[in-house]
Design a protein around this motif. Structure first.
Motif, PDB file in Angstrom:
ATOM      1  N   ILE A 143     -14.156 -37.920 -33.147  1.00  0.00           N
ATOM      2  CA  ILE A 143     -15.214 -37.000 -32.742  1.00  0.00           C
ATOM      3  C   ILE A 143     -16.131 -36.794 -33.941  1.00  0.00           C
ATOM      4  N   VAL A 144     -17.375 -37.204 -33.792  1.00  0.00           N
ATOM      5  CA  VAL A 144     -18.373 -37.077 -34.855  1.00  0.00           C
ATOM      6  C   VAL A 144     -19.248 -35.862 -34.572  1.00  0.00           C
ATOM      7  N   PHE A 145     -19.408 -35.017 -35.578  1.00  0.00           N
ATOM      8  CA  PHE A 145     -20.228 -33.812 -35.442  1.00  0.00           C
ATOM      9  C   PHE A 145     -21.440 -33.873 -36.359  1.00  0.00           C
ATOM     10  N   ASP A 146     -22.559 -33.418 -35.862  1.00  0.00           N
ATOM     11  CA  ASP A 146     -23.651 -33.021 -36.733  1.00  0.00           C
ATOM     12  C   ASP A 146     -23.191 -31.765 -37.467  1.00  0.00           C
ATOM     13  N   LEU A 147     -23.896 -31.364 -38.532  1.00  0.00           N
ATOM     14  CA  LEU A 147     -23.460 -30.220 -39.328  1.00  0.00           C
ATOM     15  C   LEU A 147     -24.318 -28.979 -39.074  1.00  0.00           C
ATOM     16  N   ASP A 148     -25.557 -29.001 -39.544  1.00  0.00           N
ATOM     17  CA  ASP A 148     -26.432 -27.838 -39.397  1.00  0.00           C
ATOM     18  C   ASP A 148     -26.816 -27.622 -37.939  1.00  0.00           C
ATOM     19  N   LEU A 200     -22.046 -27.428 -36.163  1.00  0.00           N
ATOM     20  CA  LEU A 200     -20.810 -26.802 -36.642  1.00  0.00           C
ATOM     21  C   LEU A 200     -21.080 -25.448 -37.301  1.00  0.00           C
ATOM     22  N   VAL A 201     -22.191 -25.383 -38.009  1.00  0.00           N
ATOM     23  CA  VAL A 201     -22.474 -24.209 -38.845  1.00  0.00           C
ATOM     24  C   VAL A 201     -23.887 -23.694 -38.607  1.00  0.00           C
ATOM     25  N   HIS A 232     -26.860 -21.244 -53.402  1.00  0.00           N
ATOM     26  CA  HIS A 232     -26.688 -20.244 -52.337  1.00  0.00           C
ATOM     27  C   HIS A 232     -26.291 -20.915 -51.018  1.00  0.00           C
ATOM     28  N   ILE A 233     -25.515 -21.989 -51.101  1.00  0.00           N
ATOM     29  CA  ILE A 233     -25.296 -22.865 -49.954  1.00  0.00           C
ATOM     30  C   ILE A 233     -24.506 -22.209 -48.826  1.00  0.00           C
ATOM     31  N   ALA A 234     -23.703 -21.213 -49.162  1.00  0.00           N
ATOM     32  CA  ALA A 234     -22.909 -20.565 -48.107  1.00  0.00           C
ATOM     33  C   ALA A 234     -22.960 -19.043 -48.219  1.00  0.00           C
ATOM     34  N   ASP A 235     -24.080 -18.522 -48.715  1.00  0.00           N
ATOM     35  CA  ASP A 235     -24.218 -17.065 -48.793  1.00  0.00           C
ATOM     36  C   ASP A 235     -24.200 -16.446 -47.400  1.00  0.00           C
ATOM     37  N   GLY A 236     -24.968 -17.036 -46.503  1.00  0.00           N
ATOM     38  CA  GLY A 236     -25.078 -16.482 -45.148  1.00  0.00           C
ATOM     39  C   GLY A 236     -24.683 -17.447 -44.051  1.00  0.00           C
ATOM     40  N   SER A 237     -24.374 -18.683 -44.403  1.00  0.00           N
ATOM     41  CA  SER A 237     -24.006 -19.694 -43.403  1.00  0.00           C
ATOM     42  C   SER A 237     -22.616 -19.408 -42.845  1.00  0.00           C
ATOM     43  N   ARG A 238     -22.482 -19.495 -41.531  1.00  0.00           N
ATOM     44  CA  ARG A 238     -21.207 -19.201 -40.883  1.00  0.00           C
ATOM     45  C   ARG A 238     -20.923 -20.230 -39.783  1.00  0.00           C
ATOM     46  N   PRO A 239     -19.644 -20.578 -39.586  1.00  0.00           N
ATOM     47  CA  PRO A 239     -19.282 -21.456 -38.468  1.00  0.00           C
ATOM     48  C   PRO A 239     -19.661 -20.797 -37.145  1.00  0.00           C
ATOM     49  N   PHE A 240     -20.068 -21.604 -36.191  1.00  0.00           N
ATOM     50  CA  PHE A 240     -20.339 -21.062 -34.863  1.00  0.00           C
ATOM     51  C   PHE A 240     -19.036 -20.593 -34.218  1.00  0.00           C
ATOM     52  N   GLU A 241     -19.150 -19.631 -33.363  1.00  0.00           N
ATOM     53  CA  GLU A 241     -17.977 -19.026 -32.725  1.00  0.00           C
ATOM     54  C   GLU A 241     -17.142 -20.075 -31.997  1.00  0.00           C
ATOM     55  N   GLY A 242     -15.856 -20.078 -32.282  1.00  0.00           N
ATOM     56  CA  GLY A 242     -14.922 -20.966 -31.595  1.00  0.00           C
ATOM     57  C   GLY A 242     -14.793 -22.351 -32.177  1.00  0.00           C
ATOM     58  N   VAL A 243     -15.637 -22.699 -33.170  1.00  0.00           N
ATOM     59  CA  VAL A 243     -15.636 -24.082 -33.641  1.00  0.00           C
ATOM     60  C   VAL A 243     -14.361 -24.427 -34.413  1.00  0.00           C
ATOM     61  N   HIS A 245     -20.487 -22.861 -25.569  1.00  0.00           N
ATOM     62  CA  HIS A 245     -19.468 -22.298 -26.465  1.00  0.00           C
ATOM     63  C   HIS A 245     -18.450 -23.393 -26.750  1.00  0.00           C
ATOM     64  N   TYR A 246     -17.833 -23.355 -27.920  1.00  0.00           N
ATOM     65  CA  TYR A 246     -16.867 -24.391 -28.269  1.00  0.00           C
ATOM     66  C   TYR A 246     -15.593 -24.354 -27.436  1.00  0.00           C
ATOM     67  N   ASP A 247     -15.369 -23.285 -26.720  1.00  0.00           N
ATOM     68  CA  ASP A 247     -14.222 -23.250 -25.813  1.00  0.00           C
ATOM     69  C   ASP A 247     -14.333 -24.329 -24.740  1.00  0.00           C
ATOM     70  N   ALA A 248     -15.559 -24.773 -24.459  1.00  0.00           N
ATOM     71  CA  ALA A 248     -15.775 -25.758 -23.397  1.00  0.00           C
ATOM     72  C   ALA A 248     -15.703 -27.196 -23.888  1.00  0.00           C
ATOM     73  N   LEU A 249     -15.596 -27.407 -25.203  1.00  0.00           N
ATOM     74  CA  LEU A 249     -15.678 -28.768 -25.728  1.00  0.00           C
ATOM     75  C   LEU A 249     -14.527 -29.643 -25.278  1.00  0.00           C
ATOM     76  N   ASP A 250     -13.319 -29.106 -25.286  1.00  0.00           N
ATOM     77  CA  ASP A 250     -12.140 -29.913 -24.938  1.00  0.00           C
ATOM     78  C   ASP A 250     -12.290 -30.602 -23.580  1.00  0.00           C
TER      79      ASP A 250
END
Length: 222
Positions: free
Chosen positions: A7-12, A15-16, A84-95, A209-214
């Protein structure tokens, strides 16, 4: 359930949610160039083609965006963003839970991003995700980045996977175009940075939502 092996993901935007830190870096660079800041909501739709394109779009929002001006702003953008690469960056819910489930099922996870690979690895490390991915490929990891299909193929190969047993998850037209050209089924997330509705991107499926990915990924396995 059975899933594609890789499974290949984009990032910005996939995932985040990196918009807060990208906005801060962009507005820092614009300030160094004597330009006014860009509204954070507008920046969300400027992301996805690398720092230069983001700067070009930020400059265009307040006037001209010559190649020389873009290049002049790149060091200020990158230096600030790295600090400041992760000052405010957060994973999306459920990822994280979704990635845990896929890894537990034996899937290889990989990242294919138009970020420079060092910045991608820096963000992934700051989030504590380094061990989650079999491969991380930035725009400078390949001769031609997304939407060129070679970027997707190279990511799958680096992860030890097979193009015939892979899927892609992204948030933009660039992601969908790259996956389509690579011959890989693609899922679009509706909560990313696209400048158009996810349903208009032409992906094989859209999730809210990532709950639906599976369930969607399981549907790709014949």
């Amino acid at each position: 359930m059975k899933y594609p092996g890789t499974i290949v993901f984009d990032l910005d935007g996939t995932l985040v949610d990196t918009a807060p830190d990208l906005t801060a870096a962009l507005n820092h660079a614009l300030g160094e160039l004597g330009r006014p800041p860009v509204d954070p909501q507008a920046v969300r739709h400027m992301v996805g083609h690398g720092a230069r394109k983001l700067l070009e779009r930020g400059l265009a929002a307040s006037g001209t965006a010559s190649p020389a001006l873009v290049e002049a702003g790149v060091p200020a953008f990158l230096d600030y963003y790295w600090l400041h690469i992760a000052d405010g960056s957060r994973p999306f819910e459920g990822v994280e839970a979704a990635m845990d489930r896929l890894a537990a099922a034996g899937c290889r996870l990989a990242v294919c991003t138009n970020k420079p690979v060092a910045l991608a690895q820096g963000l992934i490390g700051a989030l504590g995700w380094t061990k989650r991915f079999s491969a991380v490929m930035g725009f400078d990891s390949v001769p031609l980045p997304k939407p060129d299909p070679g970027h997707v193929w190279a990511t799958i190969e680096a992860a030890g996977g097979d193009v015939a047993d892979a899927a892609y998850v992204g948030d933009s037209m660039t992601d969908v175009a790259a996956a389509r050209a690579a011959g890989v089924p693609v899922v679009a997330v509706s909560f990313g940075f696209s400048d158009r509705p996810a349903a208009a991107l032409g992906a094989d499926a859209v999730i809210d939502h990532y709950d639906a990915l599976d369930g969607v990924l399981a549907g790709f396995v014949r």
